[in-house]
Each structure stands twice: as C-alpha cells, then as structure tokens.
Design a protein around this motif. Structure first.
Motif, PDB file in Angstrom:
ATOM      1  N   UNK A 111     -25.176   8.663 -46.102  1.00  0.00           N
ATOM      2  CA  UNK A 111     -24.337   7.643 -46.725  1.00  0.00           C
ATOM      3  C   UNK A 111     -23.457   6.980 -45.689  1.00  0.00           C
ATOM      4  N   UNK A 112     -22.640   6.041 -46.122  1.00  0.00           N
ATOM      5  CA  UNK A 112     -21.849   5.223 -45.206  1.00  0.00           C
ATOM      6  C   UNK A 112     -20.558   5.893 -44.763  1.00  0.00           C
ATOM      7  N   UNK A 113     -20.122   6.960 -45.447  1.00  0.00           N
ATOM      8  CA  UNK A 113     -18.860   7.611 -45.109  1.00  0.00           C
ATOM      9  C   UNK A 113     -17.701   7.001 -45.883  1.00  0.00           C
ATOM     10  N   UNK A 114     -16.670   7.844 -46.165  1.00  0.00           N
ATOM     11  CA  UNK A 114     -15.563   7.360 -46.994  1.00  0.00           C
ATOM     12  C   UNK A 114     -14.227   8.038 -46.708  1.00  0.00           C
ATOM     13  N   UNK A 115     -14.215   9.227 -46.110  1.00  0.00           N
ATOM     14  CA  UNK A 115     -13.017  10.069 -46.059  1.00  0.00           C
ATOM     15  C   UNK A 115     -12.171   9.675 -44.844  1.00  0.00           C
ATOM     16  N   UNK A 116     -11.289   8.678 -45.052  1.00  0.00           N
ATOM     17  CA  UNK A 116     -10.548   8.089 -43.936  1.00  0.00           C
ATOM     18  C   UNK A 116      -9.733   9.132 -43.180  1.00  0.00           C
ATOM     19  N   UNK A 117      -9.095  10.035 -43.882  1.00  0.00           N
ATOM     20  CA  UNK A 117      -8.278  11.050 -43.217  1.00  0.00           C
ATOM     21  C   UNK A 117      -9.106  11.892 -42.250  1.00  0.00           C
ATOM     22  N   UNK A 118     -10.327  12.166 -42.618  1.00  0.00           N
ATOM     23  CA  UNK A 118     -11.219  12.936 -41.755  1.00  0.00           C
ATOM     24  C   UNK A 118     -11.626  12.128 -40.526  1.00  0.00           C
ATOM     25  N   UNK A 119     -11.935  10.856 -40.725  1.00  0.00           N
ATOM     26  CA  UNK A 119     -12.251   9.975 -39.597  1.00  0.00           C
ATOM     27  C   UNK A 119     -11.111  10.004 -38.580  1.00  0.00           C
TER      28      UNK A 119
END
Length: 332
Positions: A124-132
């Motif tokens: 998928x495209x990714x979503x978890x900003x805090x993890x990024x």
C-alpha cells in the motif's frame, strides 16, 4: 472454505487468513517467538493463511511505545516461512515508502523462493505519519505516495518477470539494468494485493491488483469502495471480476457472553465502558460468538468478498480464539 491459499483467485471459494501476534496493538504481552511459532503452526493446521502488519512502532492507542515489542514484518514472515510448510504468507500491507522498490522486488522473490511459492505480496501507499517521522522518512502528500506506489509496482512486476535486466525511469524511482534472480516460484508472479481505501489508491488497485484489500470498514462502506473500484476498471477496460475482493477485520470471539465480556475488558482502553468500546469499534471489529461472527462475515461475502484476513483479539496462550474462529469461518 478453501484450506489454503491463492492458487486460483477466480473461483468462488472463500479464503481465510489470520494476523500473527507481532506487537502492533500490544498483543504480545510478554509472549516470545516460541509462542508466535506455535500460533503459526496451529493456524496453518486449521487452514488459515498467515499475515503480518508492516509497522515499526505499535499503534498510537497503545502507548507508551518504550519497552513494547513490535516485530518487523518481512523478517518475521521469513522466519515463519521456515517453520511452516503449507500456509500462504503475506503482508497487510507493505508500506511502499519504507523500502526501495527494486530491493522490495528482490526481497519478495527471495521469500517466494525459500517458501516454495507461498508468498502473497501485499502493498500500500503508507499512512502512519508519526512512524515516517520517527524513522526518518519523508511524508509527502497522499497523491505523491500513491504515485510512488504506482511506479514501484511497475518496477516490482518487471523485475519479477523480465528474463534479463529491468530498466525504469519515473518521476520518483529509477532502476537501470536491475537483475533479479532467482525469479519467484509462482508464475507469472506472486499475487499482488493492493491495500487501502482512498479513491486514488483504488485507481492503482484497478491497474495492478490481483487482490484488493480494504481495511476495517462496514458492509455499506465497502460496497461504495467496490463501486469506485469497478468504475476504475471500466475506465481502463479491465475485467472487474478478475480482482479478488478482500477484507481486513479484527475479531473478538468467544463461545459464551461472559467470556466475551472478559475478552473485551482485556482489549479496551482502561477508561472506557464495554458499551462504548463496542460502539467505537463497530465496522472495524466483529464481536460475538462463532454464529455471530459467521453472520457478519456472510454479509461481506454477499457483496463479493472472497478473501478475509482476520485479527483475533486478545492473543491467548491456549489459542482458543483460533479454534472458535475456524468454526465461524466454516459457517460462512
């Protein structure tokens, strides 16, 4: 119910998988890798495929992070491939931003090779900003992340099937004479499962997916997502029926009401009531007896879902939830 995986995606059989305990929602609770192996072997014997989330830190509701184990997806699945022999193994879903697509193509080929063709390739495209941010990745706009996913899938598929080297020049990614051997065992390549729910993401799924997975939605919302997916398929002249529809859903299951309430108490936040927990999780968690769970899953099957990835909660050392869950699945 089909006992295993994805050898033929275009029939009417229902397929069921489960999430491995890995720490995403504080579900290991001191249990070690020996327990995870026992979970995997029990699930395999019951006929489930095996899945892992692609995250580096636990979900934000389950703070504090410090001291809580969260196992990396591809490393975990590679180890599980070595202790199982039949179960298909996949990611729900790999975050495209976290690994160079050429590297990811190589990793996937390797895992398909060492598992003797059991890989489900979820992305998928990714979503978890805090993890990024925590791990030092840039977090571009949703549109940019989805465009990156589209390019990545072009590269990955090429590296799986091109007999010689692969070259690709895109807006975000570039590979030049990238060689990838061994090729995947599965031909023409492992099933590609695109996961997510945004309209632009659904356009990428229409283009690339053998399986489309939608996470944590009720039947009405999923019906709307599938309508959009069908529109995108029509626009690119793809047969909508060639995409297997998949659902990711948490499940709390028990054979008695009293036991069910006890399980909810383990999973819920300490400051919320049982009723509020059930209300808050409607559409993302199925809660009930095997008959209740079967009825809920039948509702999704009625709109065309043929592939279910279920996350049983809470994790139990006696693995009773897996046995109750298979009873429910057999009734769907």
């Amino acid at each position: 119910m089909d006992s295993m995986g994805m050898s033929n995606h275009h029939d009417s059989r229902l397929e069921f998988g489960v999430l491995l305990p890995q720490g995403w929602i504080d579900d290991l609770k001191g249990l070690g890798f020996e327990y995870i192996k026992r979970f995997a072997l029990t699930a395999e014997a019951l006929g489930f495929s095996l899945w892992a989330y692609d995250h580096f830190i636990p979900y934000k509701e389950y703070r504090p992070f410090i001291g809580k184990p969260m196992l990396e997806c591809w490393t975990l699945l590679s180890s599980i491939a070595g202790v199982t022999s039949k179960a298909r193994i996949g990611q729900v879903v790999t975050c495209n931003s976290y690994r160079n697509p050429a590297l990811l193509a190589k990793m996937a080929s390797t895992l398909d090779y060492i598992s003797n063709g059991r890989l489900e390739f979820g992305i998928g495209a990714g979503w978890y900003e805090e993890e990024y941010v925590s791990y030092g990745y840039q977090f571009p706009s949703a549109r940019a992340r989805i465009e990156q996913l589209d390019e990545a899938l072009n590269i990955i598929r090429a590296m799986w099937v091109d007999e010689e080297a692969s070259t690709f020049h895109g807006k975000y990614h570039k590979v030049i004479n990238a060689v990838n051997y061994p090729k995947p065992v599965q031909k023409p390549h492992p099933p590609i499962m695109v996961g997510g729910s945004g309209r632009l993401l659904l356009k990428v799924a229409a283009k690339h997916a053998d399986i489309y997975n939608c996470p944590f939605v009720d039947v009405d919302e999923l019906t709307d997502k599938l309508r959009v997916l069908k529109e995108h398929c029509i626009n690119i002249r793809r047969d909508y029926s060639t995409i297997v529809k998949s659902l990711l859903m948490r499940v709390i299951i028990a054979d008695r009401h009293e036991t069910l309430i006890d399980k909810i108490r383990v999973v819920k936040r300490s400051d919320e009531s049982i009723d509020w927990f059930i209300s808050r999780n409607k559409g993302s968690t199925i809660i009930g007896t095997p008959d209740d769970v079967a009825r809920e899953l039948q509702g999704y099957a009625a709109i065309g879902v043929r592939h279910f990835i279920l996350h049983p909660l809470p994790i139990e050392e006696d693995l009773e939830s897996l046995r109750l869950l298979i009873d429910a699945c057999k009734k769907v």
